[in-house]
Scaffold this active site. Structure first.
Site, short mmCIF file in Angstrom:
data_model
loop_
_atom_site.label_atom_id
_atom_site.label_comp_id
_atom_site.label_asym_id
_atom_site.label_seq_id
_atom_site.Cartn_x
_atom_site.Cartn_y
_atom_site.Cartn_z
N LYS A 1 0.83 -1.21 0.00
CA LYS A 1 0.00 0.00 0.00
C LYS A 1 0.87 1.26 0.00
O LYS A 1 0.62 2.19 -0.76
CB LYS A 1 -0.91 0.04 1.25
CG LYS A 1 -1.87 -1.13 1.38
CD LYS A 1 -2.84 -0.94 2.53
CE LYS A 1 -2.19 -0.92 3.90
NZ LYS A 1 -1.62 -2.21 4.34
N ARG B 1 -9.29 1.15 9.13
CA ARG B 1 -8.92 -0.22 9.48
C ARG B 1 -10.02 -0.93 10.26
O ARG B 1 -9.85 -2.10 10.60
CB ARG B 1 -7.67 -0.19 10.37
CG ARG B 1 -6.36 -0.44 9.62
CD ARG B 1 -5.26 -0.30 10.66
NE ARG B 1 -4.05 -0.99 10.37
CZ ARG B 1 -2.97 -0.46 9.81
NH1 ARG B 1 -2.98 0.78 9.41
NH2 ARG B 1 -1.88 -1.17 9.65
N ARG C 1 12.06 -6.58 4.17
CA ARG C 1 12.06 -5.13 4.43
C ARG C 1 13.07 -4.79 5.52
O ARG C 1 13.79 -3.80 5.42
CB ARG C 1 10.64 -4.74 4.88
CG ARG C 1 10.32 -3.30 4.70
CD ARG C 1 8.85 -3.07 4.57
NE ARG C 1 8.08 -3.59 5.69
CZ ARG C 1 6.76 -3.72 5.69
NH1 ARG C 1 6.10 -3.39 4.63
NH2 ARG C 1 6.12 -4.17 6.72
N ARG D 1 11.59 -0.95 11.22
CA ARG D 1 10.41 -0.69 12.03
C ARG D 1 10.34 -1.70 13.17
O ARG D 1 10.47 -2.90 12.93
CB ARG D 1 9.15 -0.83 11.16
CG ARG D 1 8.82 0.39 10.37
CD ARG D 1 7.69 0.16 9.40
NE ARG D 1 6.47 -0.36 10.01
CZ ARG D 1 5.27 -0.28 9.44
NH1 ARG D 1 5.14 0.32 8.28
NH2 ARG D 1 4.20 -0.77 10.02
N ARG E 1 -0.11 -8.47 13.60
CA ARG E 1 -0.71 -7.48 12.69
C ARG E 1 -1.62 -8.18 11.67
O ARG E 1 -2.66 -7.66 11.30
CB ARG E 1 0.39 -6.67 11.99
CG ARG E 1 1.04 -5.66 12.95
CD ARG E 1 2.40 -5.20 12.44
NE ARG E 1 2.33 -4.42 11.22
CZ ARG E 1 3.34 -4.24 10.39
NH1 ARG E 1 4.53 -4.77 10.65
NH2 ARG E 1 3.19 -3.52 9.31
P1 AMP Z 1 0.94 0.88 9.14
O1 AMP Z 1 2.15 1.71 8.89
O2 AMP Z 1 -0.26 1.31 8.34
O3 AMP Z 1 1.21 -0.60 9.00
O4 AMP Z 1 0.52 1.12 10.66
C1 AMP Z 1 1.42 0.81 11.72
C2 AMP Z 1 0.65 0.69 13.03
O5 AMP Z 1 0.03 1.93 13.36
C3 AMP Z 1 -0.47 -0.34 13.06
O6 AMP Z 1 0.00 -1.65 13.31
C4 AMP Z 1 -1.33 0.21 14.20
O7 AMP Z 1 -0.74 -0.06 15.46
C5 AMP Z 1 -1.23 1.71 13.97
N1 AMP Z 1 -2.27 2.19 13.03
C6 AMP Z 1 -2.06 2.74 11.80
N2 AMP Z 1 -3.21 3.07 11.20
C7 AMP Z 1 -4.19 2.73 12.07
C8 AMP Z 1 -5.61 2.78 12.02
N3 AMP Z 1 -6.24 3.26 10.95
N4 AMP Z 1 -6.30 2.33 13.10
C9 AMP Z 1 -5.67 1.86 14.20
N5 AMP Z 1 -4.33 1.75 14.30
C10 AMP Z 1 -3.59 2.17 13.25
#
Ligand code: AMP
Length: 194
Positions: A13, A88, A127, A139, A150
């Protein structure tokens, strides 16, 4: 145009959102990036969410909806945006519809990146290796255990959004296993049909 890029962690994404930002001038609205920035800045929000991100759990709906609400007020989002990692949960998707409606806008398209979940773990490992080889810090939520969590969280809370958006007739599915350039082309074709 307002676009949601949808798919499990590691589906690509972020990569595709960056391409769309460059090619279409649509800002990438990544709640994950915004939360990581808050953590790096050691803000009150950052301190509140740090442990949640480290575990791979979801931050509360209120927090991310509030972040997106504020972000949508910035001028660059006036023409539209690419939502990456948001919504999400169903309540987030409902809130996003309301936030956009209040601004005379709507979600125009949801691109579902379809991937074989068995590769997602190895993608996360790759990654980490790439980041380390470039001298960066990986990360903290790319460890195998957190990636598994996740994915569980994705299946339970986020995957049901496909049906939510299908009911609105907005979903276009793209093969996220294809080479990056092919995925980019498939997304561009879906956008051009809109
Ligand atoms: P991402 O970079 O999109 O994979 O997000 C990393 C982390 O941020 C996720 O595993 C969640 O802990 C938190 N996070 C990001 N976006 C959301 C969302 N829309 N709702 C809840 N937690 C989020």
């Amino acid at each position: 145009m307002n676009l949601v890029l949808f798919g499990p962690p590691g589906a690509g994404k972020g990569t595709q959102a960056k391409v769309l930002q460059e090619t279409r001038g649509l800002p990438q609205l990544s709640t994950g990036d915004m939360l990581r920035a808050a953590i790096a800045a050691k803000s009150e929000l950052g301190r509140k969410v740090e442990a949640i991100l480290a575990k791979g759990d979801l931050v509360s709906d209120d927090i991310v909806i509030g972040i997106i609400d504020q972000r949508l007020n910035q001028p660059d989002a006036a023409r539209g945006a690419v939502f990456d990692g948001f919504p999400r949960t169903i309540p987030q998707a409902e809130a996003l519809d309301k936030l956009l409606e209040g601004r005379g806008k709507k979600i125009d398209l949801v691109i579902e990146l379809k991937v074989d979940e068995t590769v997602l773990l190895s993608r996360a490992e790759q990654r980490v290796r790439e980041t380390v080889s470039k001298g960066g810090i990986p990360r903290p939520d790319d460890t195998p255990q957190t990636v598994k969590n996740r994915l569980d969280v994705y299946r339970k809370n986020t995957a049901p959004l496909v049906a939510f958006y299908k009911a609105q007739g907005k979903v276009v599915s793209v093969d996220g296993m294809a080479p990056i350039a092919d995925v980019t082309r498939a997304i561009a074709a879906a956008l051009d049909r809109k």
